[in-house]
Write an enzyme that holds these catalytic residues in place. Structure first.
Site, PDB file in Angstrom:
ATOM      1  N   LYS A 147     -11.140 -14.463  -7.123  1.00 31.05           N
ATOM      2  CA  LYS A 147     -10.682 -13.578  -8.199  1.00 31.05           C
ATOM      3  C   LYS A 147     -10.908 -14.216  -9.563  1.00 31.05           C
ATOM      4  CE  LYS A 147      -7.187 -10.822  -5.781  1.00 31.05           C
ATOM      5  NZ  LYS A 147      -5.783 -10.370  -5.798  1.00 31.05           N
TER       6      LYS A 147
ATOM      7  N   LYS B 182     -10.134  -3.049  -2.566  1.00 29.99           N
ATOM      8  CA  LYS B 182      -9.807  -2.129  -3.650  1.00 29.99           C
ATOM      9  C   LYS B 182     -10.589  -2.453  -4.901  1.00 29.99           C
ATOM     10  CE  LYS B 182      -4.930  -1.902  -2.385  1.00 29.99           C
ATOM     11  NZ  LYS B 182      -3.724  -2.709  -2.635  1.00 29.99           N
TER      12      LYS B 182
ATOM     13  N   LYS C  31     -15.484  -7.839   2.932  1.00 31.37           N
ATOM     14  CA  LYS C  31     -14.401  -6.975   3.407  1.00 31.37           C
ATOM     15  C   LYS C  31     -14.241  -5.750   2.510  1.00 31.37           C
ATOM     16  CE  LYS C  31     -10.529  -8.940   0.965  1.00 31.37           C
ATOM     17  NZ  LYS C  31      -9.100  -9.057   0.858  1.00 31.37           N
TER      18      LYS C  31
HETATM   19  P1  AMP Z   1      -4.483  -5.869  -0.780  1.00 34.62           P
HETATM   20  O1  AMP Z   1      -5.363  -4.674  -0.772  1.00 34.62           O
HETATM   21  O2  AMP Z   1      -5.235  -7.110  -1.116  1.00 34.62           O
HETATM   22  O3  AMP Z   1      -3.232  -5.682  -1.567  1.00 34.62           O
HETATM   23  O4  AMP Z   1      -4.030  -6.105   0.735  1.00 34.62           O
HETATM   24  C1  AMP Z   1      -2.899  -5.526   1.335  1.00 34.62           C
HETATM   25  C2  AMP Z   1      -2.875  -5.759   2.832  1.00 34.62           C
HETATM   26  O5  AMP Z   1      -3.999  -5.132   3.449  1.00 34.62           O
HETATM   27  C3  AMP Z   1      -2.923  -7.222   3.257  1.00 34.62           C
HETATM   28  O6  AMP Z   1      -2.122  -7.400   4.399  1.00 34.62           O
HETATM   29  C4  AMP Z   1      -4.352  -7.431   3.592  1.00 34.62           C
HETATM   30  O7  AMP Z   1      -4.542  -8.459   4.531  1.00 34.62           O
HETATM   31  C5  AMP Z   1      -4.739  -6.087   4.171  1.00 34.62           C
HETATM   32  N1  AMP Z   1      -6.161  -5.839   3.938  1.00 34.62           N
HETATM   33  C6  AMP Z   1      -6.760  -5.685   2.730  1.00 34.62           C
HETATM   34  N2  AMP Z   1      -8.076  -5.454   2.879  1.00 34.62           N
HETATM   35  C7  AMP Z   1      -8.317  -5.464   4.221  1.00 34.62           C
HETATM   36  C8  AMP Z   1      -9.475  -5.265   5.008  1.00 34.62           C
HETATM   37  N3  AMP Z   1     -10.674  -5.020   4.469  1.00 34.62           N
HETATM   38  N4  AMP Z   1      -9.346  -5.350   6.352  1.00 34.62           N
HETATM   39  C9  AMP Z   1      -8.146  -5.581   6.920  1.00 34.62           C
HETATM   40  N5  AMP Z   1      -7.009  -5.773   6.233  1.00 34.62           N
HETATM   41  C10 AMP Z   1      -7.085  -5.713   4.899  1.00 34.62           C
END
Ligand code: AMP
Ligand code: TRP
Length: 337
Positions: free
Chosen positions: A113, A203, A200
């Site tokens: 980031k 967002k 991955k």
């Molecule tokens: P975030 O979008 O970074 O706030 O992630 C929120 C939750 O979603 C966390 O538990 C991440 O590990 C999970 N997560 C985010 N992106 C992925 C992805 N591409 N695949 C699986 N889990 C994800």
């Protein structure tokens, strides 16, 4: 019997996508049946990179509504907004002062980031994992269900609790903080981008075609899947090292159709993309349809949503305050009354 405690959260930055659902939220829903579950919208984390103040509140409410739409039941789970419980910031500070700087500098997510932020990296971005540790440790969580990408942050939370707080300020028979364990379920733990099977789904990817959000309308879902990157090989198979896109799309189909990997492996073994993609699109639309319908209902009952978050705040505060007091005492602060 004492039920083990679960805590997790997602940031209210932008729309939640399939990775958030399959890697995290879906697992919370299963856990709430036989665990003591806490889930929060981590809005303090959302300001670790530049954010839009005109959107933060709406995004926070939307995220909470999506938790409920995905099946989180406020009668069984404490649902709350992180910034509504001041103890998160307070414990974060206490933990900051015992966490070595170099533990944070080596966090993979920080490095990634920070690169994207150029010369605009905030102290908050570096501190992100300590705030996350505070989120978890405040509730004496036993288990933290997250996607694979959060494993390193969980390790950090464990190390802070064990080495930096319990070992230095607690006693052997009365540890100040519970040492949590990650819960990373294999299936769905890493949903990959639709435009690059090696990174991955995220967002923050500027290309919206790289992800399917939980609120995408059916025609948009179909379009994104139609354009998803593939490879020219005929026949679809799991686990081929040179076919990450194939593995990802098949994996999504296995989960979203509810058929599972074995059935999908044989169903799709001799398919081409033209045949497979509409199947995946239909399965995705069908899986998201009930979530979207429930979401629309919830957003029309805002006062009910606010009541849920209010109640969640109160339940969360009761637990979090007790932990902060315990740590304050361990660190030797003058008692407050
Ligand atoms: P975030 O979008 O970074 O706030 O992630 C929120 C939750 O979603 C966390 O538990 C991440 O590990 C999970 N997560 C985010 N992106 C992925 C992805 N591409 N695949 C699986 N889990 C994800
Ligand atoms: N860092 C997590 C993520 O990006 C979000 C998060 C913040 C979290 N605090 C948490 C997840 C506590 C689990 C528990 O996914």
């Amino acid at each position: 019997m004492v039920r083990s405690r679960v805590l997790s959260g997602v940031q209210p930055t932008g729309a939640l996508h399939l990775g958030n659902w399959l890697g995290a939220i879906r697992n919370w829903v299963d856990l709430q049946n036989d665990h003591d579950t806490f889930v929060c919208v981590v809005d303090l984390h959302a300001i670790t990179v530049p954010h839009d103040p005109a959107r933060l509140a709406d995004d926070t409410l939307t995220t909470a509504a999506l938790y409920l739409a995905c099946g989180i039941d406020p009668a069984r789970t404490t649902v709350f907004v992180q910034s509504h419980v001041a103890a998160h910031s307070e414990l974060c500070w206490l933990l900051n002062c015992v966490t070595p700087l170099n533990w944070l500098e080596r966090m993979i997510q920080f490095k990634e980031k920070a690169l994207k932020q150029g010369d605009n990296v905030s102290v908050g971005l570096l501190d992100y994992p300590v705030l996350m540790a505070a989120d978890i440790l405040l509730y004496d969580a036993d288990l933290v269900p997250v996607g694979e990408d959060q494993k390193q942050h969980l390790e950090l939370a464990r190390d802070i609790a064990q080495q930096r707080i319990n070992a230095r300020f607690g006693s052997e028979d009365a540890p100040l903080l519970k040492v949590p364990k990650p819960l990373i379920l294999k299936e769905g733990a890493r949903v990959m981008s639709l435009t690059d099977g090696r990174s991955k789904m995220s967002k923050s990817d500027p290309n919206e075609g790289s992800r399917i959000t939980l609120l995408d309308p059916p025609d948009l879902i179909t379009k994104k899947i139609k354009r998803a990157k593939t490879d020219p090989q005929m026949g679809l198979e799991f686990d081929h090292p040179d076919r990450p896109e194939t593995d990802n799309l098949l994996g999504l189909y296995a989960i979203l159709s509810g058929k599972g990997r074995d059935a999908v492996a044989s169903e799709c073994a001799s398919m081409g993309w033209g045949q497979f993609k509409p199947l995946l699109a239909d399965a995705t639309v069908a899986a998201l349809e009930p979530i979207q319908a429930r979401y629309r209902e919830l957003m029309n009952e805002r006062s009910e949503l606010e009541r849920v978050l209010n109640q969640g705040q109160q339940q969360a505060e009761a637990v979090a305050q007790a932990t902060v007091e315990r740590v304050r005492q361990g660190l030797g602060f003058l008692a407050r009354h």
